[in-house]
Design an enzyme around this catalytic site. Structure first.
Site, PDB file in Angstrom:
ATOM      1  N   ALA A  36      -2.131   7.956   0.215  1.00  0.00           N
ATOM      2  CA  ALA A  36      -3.356   8.757   0.228  1.00  0.00           C
ATOM      3  C   ALA A  36      -4.282   8.239  -0.857  1.00  0.00           C
ATOM      4  CB  ALA A  36      -3.044  10.232   0.020  1.00  0.00           C
ATOM      5  N   GLY A  40      -8.970   9.499   2.182  1.00  0.00           N
ATOM      6  CA  GLY A  40      -8.137  10.205   3.139  1.00  0.00           C
ATOM      7  C   GLY A  40      -6.689   9.762   3.030  1.00  0.00           C
ATOM      8  N   ASP A 150     -15.687  -2.454  -3.111  1.00  0.00           N
ATOM      9  CA  ASP A 150     -14.571  -1.747  -3.748  1.00  0.00           C
ATOM     10  C   ASP A 150     -13.325  -2.637  -3.772  1.00  0.00           C
ATOM     11  OD1 ASP A 150     -13.335   0.375  -5.035  1.00  0.00           O
ATOM     12  OD2 ASP A 150     -12.726   1.357  -3.180  1.00  0.00           O
TER      13      ASP A 150
END
Length: 643
Positions: A36, A40, A150
Site C-alpha cells: 500500500a 492506494g 516520482d
C-alpha cells in the site's frame, strides 16, 4: 505507471486479504495484497491464462476528484504506449470506474528500497547495472511524452534480469487534486529535484536528478541530501550541495553530474549509459543471472512462488428476500432489471421482483374518435382520437397518470390542450383513486364523461379546421403582409399554432465568422484561449484551458468537454470538416505532427478552432515551441451552433 511493493523490509511478501479488502476488481480475482502507498493498495491477481498481474486500486478520495480522474485517464493512455524492457507494462485499466484501477505485469522481485533496508548498500557493479537499466527505462518513458515525477527507490523493482521502473505518471495525476495539500503525501521529498521542490516547470531533466539520487542511495544506503523533516530536506535540495563523500569513486562523476542544480547542466540519458559503460564494461546487462547479490536474488525466488487465486467464488452473504406481490390488475412502469453480475463480483442480486408486464384485467378501450378533417393542425399525440395517440396520455389508458389528462389538477394547463378543451371543468373536486379501483356506481358516469369529451374533441377539430383554412386564405392573399388577428399570437386558443401546429422556420442566424491568427509561437507550458479577442500564448498548461502545449510533449484539450481531432495528411481543414469529425482525443503528441498537419479543436465553451502546424523550434533554441496558424469560429461547435 503501475505499482507493486511489499512492506518495507520484505518481511511479508504476500499478505492475506483483510476484511476491508475487495475479493475482486473488475473481474480480476484477488489472491493477496502486495502493499500500500499514498495512492492506494496493490494486489496480486491473474489473467485468464494464468499470468500474475499487479492490480493497483486507487484510493476512493482520489476517485472523487474529477480533475484527478481526467489526468489519470490521460496518463493511463500514455503509459499503455510504454513497452520497454525495463518497465512493468500497463496491461489493463479503468479510469472511469467507481474506484479507478490499473493492472501491470507482476514483477517477482523486491523494490530497491526494500532490498537496501533488508540487506544494505549494493555493490558498485550492481549499481552501475541498475542505473544503466533505469536510464533505458526513462528513455522509453520520455519517448511516450511522460515525465515520471516520482522516481524513487520504492518505484524501482529488482528482477532477475534487470530493474523495472514503475508508477510513471501517477504523480502527475495526483498533483491535480486538493488531497495532496491536505495530509495525503504523493512523492518523497528526499528524491525530488530543485525545480520540483520550488514548484517550477518539470521536464525530463527532473527525472535525471532523481536518477542521481537513487544511484547515491543504492550505493550508500542513505539519501544524498540526508533524512529528516520534509521541509528540511527540500531546503537542502534547493539551496545546498549533497554530501557525496560516501559514494564510491567509480560512481562519483555520474552522481555529481546528475545532481546539478541547473537542469541544463545534467547529462542526457545516452550520456548516463556511456558513463556507466566507461565505469564498468559489464553494464550492458549481459549477466542477468548474477547481477544482484545472493541475498537479494533469494528474495526473487521467494516472490516467484505467488499464491494461486481462489478457485471458487465466495458464497453470498445473504439470500435474496422475496419481493411483495403486485396488486392484481395493476401494471406500474418499472425500469428493466439490471443484468446479473458474474459470480463473486459486484453487489448481491437485486431483491426486487419485476411487476407483470401485462395487467390481469385489460381495461376497456375508449370509443374510437372520428378522423380529423383535412388540414387539422392539432398535434396528434396530444388528444383522444388522434392518430398515434399514446394510451398513457388520455383517460381510460392502463396506468393512467392523473397529471396528464382529465381528472388531473390544473387540467387545462397540464393535460389535453388541444382545440375544444372542456371549460368549467374542476378536477380538484373529483376524488382521485388508485388504479384498478372505481367509485361505486361510476361506470355509467365514466361512459357519459368519455362521450362528452369526444364530442368536444370533434367539435373543436371542426372549428380549428375552419379557422385555420380561413387563416391560410388570408395569408395567401396578403403575401408579405403582417399576419392578421389572433392567429398570429401563437397561443393554444382556436386558430393558434398550438404545440407543433406548423413546421419550425429555418434559422436565419448568420454563419459564424472566422477569426485568423498567424504565426503563433506556442511555447511548451503555455496555453491558448480561443474565446479571447486577441488569442495569444499565456503561461500555464493544467488548469482547464482550451488548448495547451504540455511540457510532456503533447497538445492537450484541457477544458471540460473539449477535444481534438488530428486530420489526415492532405485532408483540408474547414468549419464543415471540423464539425463533421468524430475521431476525438484529449491529446496529440507533437511527434505525430509535421509542418502542414492540421488539428481541429472543440472547446468546452462551444468554440471551434483549426490549428495548422507550420514549424518547430530548432534544436539549439533555449525554449521548446511550435509555430502555428489558428482559425477560430466562435460559438460554432455542433452542440451550440445556431448557424
Amino acid at each position: 505507471m503501475g505499482g507493486q511493493q511489499a512492506d518495507r523490509g520484505g518481511s511479508v511478501v504476500f499478505q492475506p486479504l483483510a476484511a476491508d479488502d475487495p475479493t475482486t476488481v473488475a473481474g480480476y480475482r484477488l489472491a493477496a495484497r502486495l502493499g500500500a502507498g499514498g495512492m492506494g493498495k496493490v494486489y496480486l491477481s491473474y489473467t485468464p491464462g494464468g499470468r500474475p498481474v499487479a492490480i493497483k486500486l486507487i484510493r476512493p478520495e482520489f476517485g472523487e476528484d474529477a480533475e484527478f480522474r481526467r489526468r489519470f485517464a490521460q496518463e493511463v493512455r500514455s503509459a499503455q504506449r510504454v513497452q520497454g524492457l525495463f518497465t512493468a507494462p500497463v496491461i489493463d485499466a479503468d479510469p472511469e470506474g467507481a474506484q479507478p484501477w490499473l493492472a501491470t505485469a507482476y514483477v517477482p522481485g523486491p523494490s530497491l528500497a526494500d532490498a537496501v533496508v533488508a540487506h544494505g548498500a549494493l555493490p558498485v557493479e550492481t549499481v552501475l547495472l541498475l542505473v544503466a537499466g533505469m536510464a533505458e527505462a526513462l528513455h522509453v518513458i520520455h519517448g511516450a511524452g511522460i515525465v515520471h515525477r516520482d522516481l524513487k527507490p520504492s518505484n524501482v523493482l529488482l528482477a532477475a534480469d534487470g530493474p523495472r521502473v514503475i508508477d510513471f505518471g501517477i504523480a502527475h495525476a495526483a498533483d491535480a487534486t486538493s488531497l495532496t495539500g491536505s495530509g495525503v503525501t504523493i512523492g518523497t521529498p528526499s528524491f525530488m529535484a530543485p525545480e520540483q521542490a520550488a514548484g517550477r516547470k518539470v521536464t525530463p531533466a527532473t527525472d535525471v536528478f532523481a536518477l542521481g539520487q537513487v544511484a547515491a542511495y543504492a550505493a550508500t544506503g542513505v539519501p544524498a541530501f540526508g533524512e529528516g523533516t520534509g521541509h528540511g530536506v527540500l531546503y537542502r535540495i534547493v539551496h545546498e550541495e549533497p554530501d557525496l563523500s560516501p559514494v564510491p569513486e567509480r560512481l562519483t562523476e555520474l552522481v555529481t553530474r546528475c545532481l546539478a542544480k541547473d537542469p541544463e547542466a545534467r547529462p542526457t540519458l545516452a550520456e548516463i549509459i556511456r558513463l556507466c559503460q566507461a565505469a564498468n564494461a559489464a553494464t550492458v546487462l549481459r549477466r542477468p543471472e548474477d547481477w544482484l547479490p545472493g541475498a537479494v536474488s533469494a528474495e526473487i525466488t521467494a516472490r516467484a512462488a505467488a499464491p494461486a487465486p481462489p478457485q471458487t467464488p465466495p458464497p453470498p452473504t445473504t439470500a435474496p428476500a422475496a419481493a411483495p406481490a403486485a396488486p392484481a390488475g395493476y401494471s406500474p412502469t418499472v425500469p428493466a432489471a439490471p443484468s446479473t453480475p458474474p459470480p463473486g463480483y459486484g453487489p448481491p442480486p437485486s431483491t426486487v421482483t419485476a411487476a407483470p408486464s401485462v395487467p390481469a384485467a385489460a381495461p376497456v378501450a375508449p370509443p374510437a374518435a372520428a378522423a380529423p378533417a383535412p388540414g387539422y393542425a392539432y398535434a396528434p399525440t396530444q388528444g383522444p382520437g388522434a392518430a398515434g395517440y399514446a394510451p398513457t396520455q388520455g383517460p381510460g389508458a392502463p396506468g393512467y397518470a392523473p397529471t396528464q389528462g382529465p381528472g388531473a389538477p390544473a387540467y387545462p394547463q397540464q393535460g389535453w390542450s388541444g382545440p375544444g378543451a372542456p371549460t368549467g371543468y374542476h378536477p380538484q373536486q373529483a376524488a382521485q383513486r388508485p388504479p384498478g379501483q372505481q367509485k361505486k356506481g361510476g361506470g355509467r358516469g365514466l361512459v357519459i364523461a368519455l362521450a362528452a369529451v369526444l364530442a368536444f374533441a370533434v367539435a373543436g377539430g371542426a372549428t380549428a379546421y375552419v379557422v385555420l383554412k380561413d387563416k391560410d386564405g388570408q395569408t395567401s392573399s396578403n403575401a408579405g403582409g403582417k399576419p392578421n388577428g389572433k392567429g398570429s399570437t401563437g397561443t393554444q386558443g382556436s386558430g393558434g399554432t398550438g404545440n407543433g401546429s406548423s413546421a419550425p422556420k429555418p434559422s436565419t442566424a448568420p454563419a459564424p465568422q472566422a477569426a485568423t491568427y498567424k504565426n503563433i509561437n506556442l511555447t511548451a507550458g503555455y496555453h491558448l484561449t480561443l474565446g479571447d479577442t486577441d488569442v495569444r500564448p499565456q503561461d500555464g498548461e493544467d488548469n482547464g484551458y482550451e488548448l495547451s502545449y504540455d511540457t510532456g510533449g503533447y497538445l492537450d484539450a484541457e477544458s471540460s468537454g473539449g477535444n481534438l481531432v488530428l486530420l489526415d495528411p492532405g485532408q483540408a481543414g474547414s468549419l464543415e470538416a471540423c464539425r463533421a469529425e468524430t475521431r476525438f482525443t484529449q491529446n496529440i503528441y507533437v511527434n505525430k505532427l509535421s509542418p502542414g498537419r492540421q488539428v481541429c479543436v472543440t472547446t468546452g465553451t462551444g468554440h471551434l478552432g483549426l490549428v495548422t502546424v507550420k514549424a518547430f523550434s530548432p534544436e539549439d533554441s533555449p525554449s521548446t515551441y511550435m509555430t502555428l496558424d489558428l482559425t477560430v469560429w466562435r460559438n460554432a461547435a455542433p452542440s451550440t451552433s445556431t448557424g
